[in-house]
Design a protein around this motif. Structure first.
Motif, PDB file in Angstrom:
ATOM      1  N   TYR A   1      24.437 -36.181  86.488  1.00 26.69           N
ATOM      2  CA  TYR A   1      24.616 -36.790  87.245  1.00 26.69           C
ATOM      3  C   TYR A   1      25.327 -37.664  87.665  1.00 26.69           C
TER       4      TYR A   1
ATOM      5  N   GLY B   1      31.065 -45.789  86.583  1.00 27.37           N
ATOM      6  CA  GLY B   1      30.335 -44.489  86.506  1.00 27.37           C
ATOM      7  C   GLY B   1      31.383 -43.301  86.660  1.00 27.37           C
TER       8      GLY B   1
ATOM      9  N   GLN C   1      24.423 -45.293  83.343  1.00 29.08           N
ATOM     10  CA  GLN C   1      24.496 -44.153  83.883  1.00 29.08           C
ATOM     11  C   GLN C   1      23.628 -43.690  82.401  1.00 29.08           C
TER      12      GLN C   1
ATOM     13  N   HIS D   1      31.716 -40.060  88.626  1.00 27.79           N
ATOM     14  CA  HIS D   1      31.715 -39.488  89.898  1.00 27.79           C
ATOM     15  C   HIS D   1      32.210 -37.671  90.969  1.00 27.79           C
TER      16      HIS D   1
ATOM     17  N   CYS E   1      32.408 -49.714  90.008  1.00 26.59           N
ATOM     18  CA  CYS E   1      31.263 -49.068  89.041  1.00 26.59           C
ATOM     19  C   CYS E   1      32.106 -47.922  87.980  1.00 26.59           C
TER      20      CYS E   1
ATOM     21  N   ILE F   1      18.908 -43.529  86.781  1.00 31.99           N
ATOM     22  CA  ILE F   1      19.267 -43.043  85.939  1.00 31.99           C
ATOM     23  C   ILE F   1      18.103 -41.919  85.123  1.00 31.99           C
TER      24      ILE F   1
ATOM     25  N   SER G   1      15.497 -40.015  89.630  1.00 34.49           N
ATOM     26  CA  SER G   1      15.945 -41.453  89.515  1.00 34.49           C
ATOM     27  C   SER G   1      15.710 -42.529  90.588  1.00 34.49           C
TER      28      SER G   1
ATOM     29  N   GLN H   1      24.007 -37.402  90.564  1.00 34.31           N
ATOM     30  CA  GLN H   1      22.560 -38.879  91.415  1.00 34.31           C
ATOM     31  C   GLN H   1      23.452 -39.742  91.035  1.00 34.31           C
ATOM     32  N   HIS H   2      24.572 -40.033  90.744  1.00 37.04           N
ATOM     33  CA  HIS H   2      24.953 -41.213  90.511  1.00 37.04           C
ATOM     34  C   HIS H   2      25.946 -40.908  92.116  1.00 37.04           C
TER      35      HIS H   2
ATOM     36  N   TYR I   1      30.500 -39.728  78.085  1.00 36.23           N
ATOM     37  CA  TYR I   1      30.470 -40.845  78.877  1.00 36.23           C
ATOM     38  C   TYR I   1      29.459 -41.903  77.622  1.00 36.23           C
TER      39      TYR I   1
END
Length: 248
Positions: free
Chosen positions: A93, A196, A46, A198, A194, A120, A125, A96-97, A39
């Motif tokens: 991560y 990110g 993130q 997940h 988003c 984050i 966070s 948290q996300h 990522y």
């Protein structure tokens, strides 16, 4: 264009790839690979993954248009490479996300509060919500809402769509893009643009605990912990309580 495998399946921990370009810039090698599971750092708020290429630590990963660039300080001579991520770090991560999306959904649904930013970090966070003040009783409601969704173990899924198709969805945030907008959906509860990584189900978040609320001029900053971070925090509090008992 780099194939972004981390968006297709964020649970993949190792993958083979092929170097398609390599540049030497400021004593470091900037490498483009045909596909990646890493990522890019601070994309959509993130942090990047802790990762290696052929066992060599990756110092940074960043976006360059449609490509993903990997930065290392050692030369990699082979064209074919093996990419590996630190799974515990990736899972953290994702907890948290995904937890942030759930908290933001709670603020939006219960108090019409919109998320105007989030961060984050490696330890804590936070999410910024455009509500000037929120008392403890409201925080209890948010926590209860979020954790009920966690324990119900709803699905989390992602898909892409064009802007004109987004009108049929109650999307929380606006996007500047007109096409290929990636939506992360929590089973009809929340829809948010988003890019990110997940989790697949809300149950994997484990628990959400709000640690602190800071009031600013026209918004609040909510510090929170999810999953293993929340478990560790609870353990630390228990140890501190035991220590205080022994000191009496």
């Amino acid at each position: 264009m780099t194939k972004k495998v981390y968006l297709e399946n964020p649970y993949i921990r190792q993958i083979d790839g092929r170097i398609v370009q390599k540049k030497y810039i400021d004593d470091r090698y900037h490498i483009k690979i045909n596909r990646t599971i890493f990522y890019p750092n601070l994309s959509d708020g993130q942090p990047g993954d802790k990762s290696t290429i052929n066992g060599i630590d990756v110092l940074d990963v960043y976006e360059d248009g449609d490509d993903i660039i990997h930065v290392v300080d050692e030369n990699i001579s082979s064209k074919n490479v093996k990419l590996s991520i630190d799974w515990d770090n990736r899972l953290d991560y994702m907890q948290q996300h995904s937890g942030q999306h759930l908290l933001s959904a709670g603020f939006y649904k219960l108090f019409n509060g919109e998320t105007i930013g989030f961060y984050i970090g490696e330890e804590h966070s936070h999410v910024d919500v455009n509500i000037p003040y929120m008392g403890e009783e409201y925080i209890d409601k948010i926590e209860l809402f979020a954790n009920k969704v966690i324990y119900s173990n709803f699905t989390i899924k992602s898909y892409t769509m064009n802007r004109e198709d987004m009108d049929r969805l109650p999307v929380r945030n606006e996007m500047k893009s007109e096409s290929n907008i990636r939506i992360v959906e929590i089973d009809g509860i929340d829809f948010s643009p988003c890019n990110g990584t997940h989790l697949r189900r809300t149950g994997e978040i484990g628990i959400i605990k709000i640690k602190d609320i800071q009031a600013h001029k026209d918004y609040i900053r909510v510090q929170f912990l999810c999953g293993y971070r929340a478990l560790k925090d609870y353990g630390d509090i228990m140890k501190e309580n035991e220590r205080l008992k022994d000191d009496r």
